[in-house]
Design a protein around this motif. Structure first.
Motif, mmCIF file in Angstrom:
data_model
loop_
_atom_site.group_PDB
_atom_site.id
_atom_site.type_symbol
_atom_site.label_atom_id
_atom_site.label_comp_id
_atom_site.label_asym_id
_atom_site.label_seq_id
_atom_site.Cartn_x
_atom_site.Cartn_y
_atom_site.Cartn_z
ATOM 1 N N SER A 72 0.664 -1.095 -0.116
ATOM 2 C CA SER A 72 0.063 -0.066 0.049
ATOM 3 C C SER A 72 0.815 1.061 0.034
ATOM 4 N N VAL A 73 0.618 2.152 -0.935
ATOM 5 C CA VAL A 73 1.218 3.611 -0.961
ATOM 6 C C VAL A 73 0.471 4.230 -0.251
ATOM 7 N N THR A 74 0.995 4.843 0.963
ATOM 8 C CA THR A 74 -0.082 5.414 1.943
ATOM 9 C C THR A 74 0.501 6.954 1.982
ATOM 10 N N SER A 75 1.160 7.533 1.272
ATOM 11 C CA SER A 75 1.480 9.054 1.235
ATOM 12 C C SER A 75 2.135 9.365 0.114
ATOM 13 N N ILE A 76 1.590 10.429 -0.590
ATOM 14 C CA ILE A 76 2.526 11.175 -1.600
ATOM 15 C C ILE A 76 2.733 12.690 -0.983
ATOM 16 N N ASN A 77 3.954 13.205 -0.976
ATOM 17 C CA ASN A 77 4.298 14.601 -0.729
ATOM 18 C C ASN A 77 5.147 15.098 -1.766
ATOM 19 N N ALA A 78 4.634 16.120 -2.148
ATOM 20 C CA ALA A 78 5.163 17.040 -3.066
ATOM 21 C C ALA A 78 4.776 18.416 -3.030
ATOM 22 N N PRO A 79 4.989 18.961 -2.003
ATOM 23 C CA PRO A 79 4.537 20.573 -1.861
ATOM 24 C C PRO A 79 5.195 21.580 -2.788
ATOM 25 N N SER A 80 4.224 22.128 -3.282
ATOM 26 C CA SER A 80 4.430 23.130 -4.308
ATOM 27 C C SER A 80 3.566 24.331 -4.403
ATOM 28 N N GLY A 81 3.819 25.489 -5.109
ATOM 29 C CA GLY A 81 2.578 26.302 -5.486
ATOM 30 C C GLY A 81 1.767 25.763 -6.417
ATOM 31 N N GLU A 82 0.385 26.428 -6.678
ATOM 32 C CA GLU A 82 -0.324 25.949 -7.813
ATOM 33 C C GLU A 82 0.134 26.074 -9.137
ATOM 34 N N THR A 83 1.222 26.994 -9.143
ATOM 35 C CA THR A 83 1.680 26.937 -10.588
ATOM 36 C C THR A 83 3.004 26.579 -10.836
ATOM 37 N N VAL A 84 3.443 25.496 -9.640
ATOM 38 C CA VAL A 84 5.088 25.318 -9.607
ATOM 39 C C VAL A 84 5.073 23.787 -9.836
ATOM 40 N N ILE A 85 5.585 23.210 -10.825
ATOM 41 C CA ILE A 85 6.293 21.814 -10.700
ATOM 42 C C ILE A 85 7.411 21.665 -9.733
ATOM 43 N N PRO A 86 7.312 20.960 -8.703
ATOM 44 C CA PRO A 86 8.369 20.997 -7.646
ATOM 45 C C PRO A 86 9.496 20.052 -8.320
ATOM 46 N N ASP A 87 10.478 20.137 -7.666
ATOM 47 C CA ASP A 87 11.900 19.357 -7.956
ATOM 48 C C ASP A 87 11.849 17.864 -7.553
ATOM 49 N N SER A 88 11.094 17.567 -6.415
ATOM 50 C CA SER A 88 11.285 16.300 -6.013
ATOM 51 C C SER A 88 9.731 15.823 -5.366
ATOM 52 N N ALA A 89 9.651 14.565 -5.128
ATOM 53 C CA ALA A 89 8.195 14.074 -4.640
ATOM 54 C C ALA A 89 8.732 12.732 -3.887
ATOM 55 N N ALA A 90 7.908 12.731 -2.591
ATOM 56 C CA ALA A 90 8.313 11.445 -1.715
ATOM 57 C C ALA A 90 6.845 10.774 -1.778
ATOM 58 N N LEU A 91 7.309 9.283 -1.861
ATOM 59 C CA LEU A 91 6.095 8.309 -1.520
ATOM 60 C C LEU A 91 6.426 7.771 -0.154
ATOM 61 N N ALA A 92 5.624 7.165 0.510
ATOM 62 C CA ALA A 92 5.939 6.149 1.466
ATOM 63 C C ALA A 92 4.654 5.190 1.664
ATOM 64 N N GLY A 93 5.131 3.980 2.039
ATOM 65 C CA GLY A 93 4.092 2.915 2.137
ATOM 66 C C GLY A 93 4.230 1.794 2.943
ATOM 67 N N SER A 94 3.520 0.849 3.088
ATOM 68 C CA SER A 94 3.511 -0.444 3.873
ATOM 69 C C SER A 94 3.536 -1.661 3.202
ATOM 70 N N ILE A 95 4.149 -2.819 3.842
ATOM 71 C CA ILE A 95 4.382 -4.020 3.317
ATOM 72 C C ILE A 95 3.743 -4.891 4.231
ATOM 73 N N ARG A 96 2.888 -6.017 3.670
ATOM 74 C CA ARG A 96 2.357 -6.944 4.665
ATOM 75 C C ARG A 96 2.426 -8.382 3.810
ATOM 76 N N ILE A 97 3.057 -9.259 4.588
ATOM 77 C CA ILE A 97 3.226 -10.598 3.966
ATOM 78 C C ILE A 97 2.990 -11.591 5.091
ATOM 79 N N ALA A 98 2.181 -12.729 4.537
ATOM 80 C CA ALA A 98 2.222 -13.853 5.320
ATOM 81 C C ALA A 98 3.133 -14.861 5.141
ATOM 82 N N ASN A 99 3.836 -15.276 3.976
ATOM 83 C CA ASN A 99 4.889 -15.920 3.670
ATOM 84 C C ASN A 99 6.122 -15.200 3.807
ATOM 85 N N PRO A 100 7.072 -15.600 4.744
ATOM 86 C CA PRO A 100 8.383 -14.861 4.842
ATOM 87 C C PRO A 100 9.082 -14.854 3.448
ATOM 88 N N ASP A 101 8.939 -16.068 2.726
ATOM 89 C CA ASP A 101 9.822 -16.260 1.611
ATOM 90 C C ASP A 101 9.308 -14.974 0.517
#
Length: 405
Positions: free
Chosen positions: A242-271
């Protein structure tokens, strides 16, 4: 300082079931009013140690704010461990009951106050019947379950020394009161988290051709990562990305230099962990390159799946059935659930079992764990005390004394 565990009675009255139950509820409410975050459980530890002193139970410090209690150490039978977690969460409580948290922005939103009170209640009952115990019992009051790897530190500090088996449980609001699950194999998933930083070149929103847009790349990476489970992992293996956040702060007329994603992984099988980690790296790198953007990927493994040992799971199922009745199994809940538990550390070291015990009795205990409206169901305290007593081989209260449960 906490009130005495037997504040409503005296230490000689702890073999009285009604007094034991009322004292365990009072102890739980005290812990709930005074929650502390992982590795900061100083007052919680003090309350636990004070209660053990009052009960005449030998204890030692483990993992700083953790505590190990010991009973019947000279008994010759199998040596079992019973565990409770003690830490709270950085959540502001939304309840207004009398025992609501007094700590701003911190509450027992997962029931660790109840887990601790149930273990203390069991400790009191076992102490009152210590001469009848067939084998030694170690009580593990563990800090920092909520992402702090407290179980790992407890193990490093020798918490499992001499143990033959270990048992634990978690209250679960999605299960009706009187029901439970305790399967052979995985009962809870393993987990991990990830962070992806997309580095491009910003500019004016009216001239996207002169930029390398990290926001567009972030959208593409998000969509692609969500397809790992549906297209790259066999349906027979339970897993979540699951991607749980996208963070790319900027002004309404500005394309930013960077964007950051964060998320979570869940697994039942360790392999599956290494495979999913590799796919996140592969997909994020390729998608970023397609949009002229660079990807920096960090993946953080947290807990492995909580995997029950069959013999000990059967023992725990017998104890649960003896208390909840023959129809105790909640078959509607698929297992493993995709939440995670650091009890997994213990089960990698020695045999044991972990159960999910239902909390929803129709009286407001349906709120999920980690909700600001969650509250532990006190009706579980006598249930777990009896289950732990059965696991330890202690005598049980007379049936006539159970009416208030």
């Amino acid at each position: 300082m906490a009130p005495p565990f037997f504040s409503n009675s005296g230490p000689d009255d702890l073999s009285n079931w009604s007094s034991l139950v009322s004292n365990s509820i009072a102890f739980r409410h005290h812990l709930h009013r005074h929650p502390e975050l992982s590795w900061k459980e100083k007052n919680t530890a003090a309350a636990i140690r004070q209660a053990l002193d009052q009960l005449g139970i030998e204890w030692s410090v483990c993992a700083d704010t953790g505590t190990i209690g010991r009973l019947a150490q000279s008994a010759k039978g199998p040596h079992i461990g019973l565990r409770a977690d003690i830490d709270a969460l950085p959540i502001h409580e939304a309840n207004d009951h009398d025992h609501a948290s007094t700590a701003d922005g911190c509450m027992h939103a997962c029931g660790h106050d109840g887990h601790s009170a149930a273990l203390m209640s069991a400790a009191a009952w076992l102490k009152a019947h210590e001469d009848d115990l067939p084998g030694p019992v170690t009580l593990l009051f563990q800090p920092a379950e909520e992402g702090g790897h407290g179980a790992r530190k407890m193990i490093e500090d020798g918490a499992l020394k001499g143990l033959d088996a270990i048992y634990g449980w978690h209250n679960w609001p999605a299960i009706p009161f009187g029901k439970a699950v305790c399967p052979d194999g995985a009962v809870m998933a393993g987990n991990g988290t990830f962070r992806i930083t997309l580095k491009g070149a910003g500019g004016h929103a009216s001239q996207p051709e002169n930029t390398r847009d990290p926001v567009l790349a972030a959208a593409a990476v998000t969509m692609a990562l969500q397809q790992i489970i549906s297209r790259r992992i066999t349906p027979q293996n339970a897993a979540v990305v699951s991607v749980t956040s996208i963070n790319a702060p900027s002004g309404e007329t500005v394309i930013p230099d960077s964007a950051a994603l964060a998320g979570s992984i869940r697994i039942a099988n360790p392999d599956d962990r290494a495979r999913i980690d590799a796919m996140i790296t592969e997909i994020a790198t390729a998608q970023a390159a397609a949009y002229g953007v660079e990807a920096e990927i960090e993946i953080f493994p947290r807990y492995d799946a909580t995997i029950n040992h069959p013999a000990e799971a059967a023992t725990m199922r017998s104890a649960i059935e003896a208390d909840l009745g023959a129809d105790w199994l909640f078959e509607e809940l698929p297992v493993p659930i995709m939440a995670s538990e650091d009890f997994s550390y213990y089960l990698k070291e020695l045999p044991g079992a972990f159960a999910l015990i239902g909390a929803d009795d129709g009286n407001g205990h349906h709120e999920p764990c980690h909700s600001p409206r969650y509250d532990f169901n006190d009706r579980l305290l006598p249930v777990i005390t009896r289950i732990y007593a059965r696991l330890a081989g202690a005598p049980l209260p007379e049936q006539s004394s159970l009416s208030q449960d």
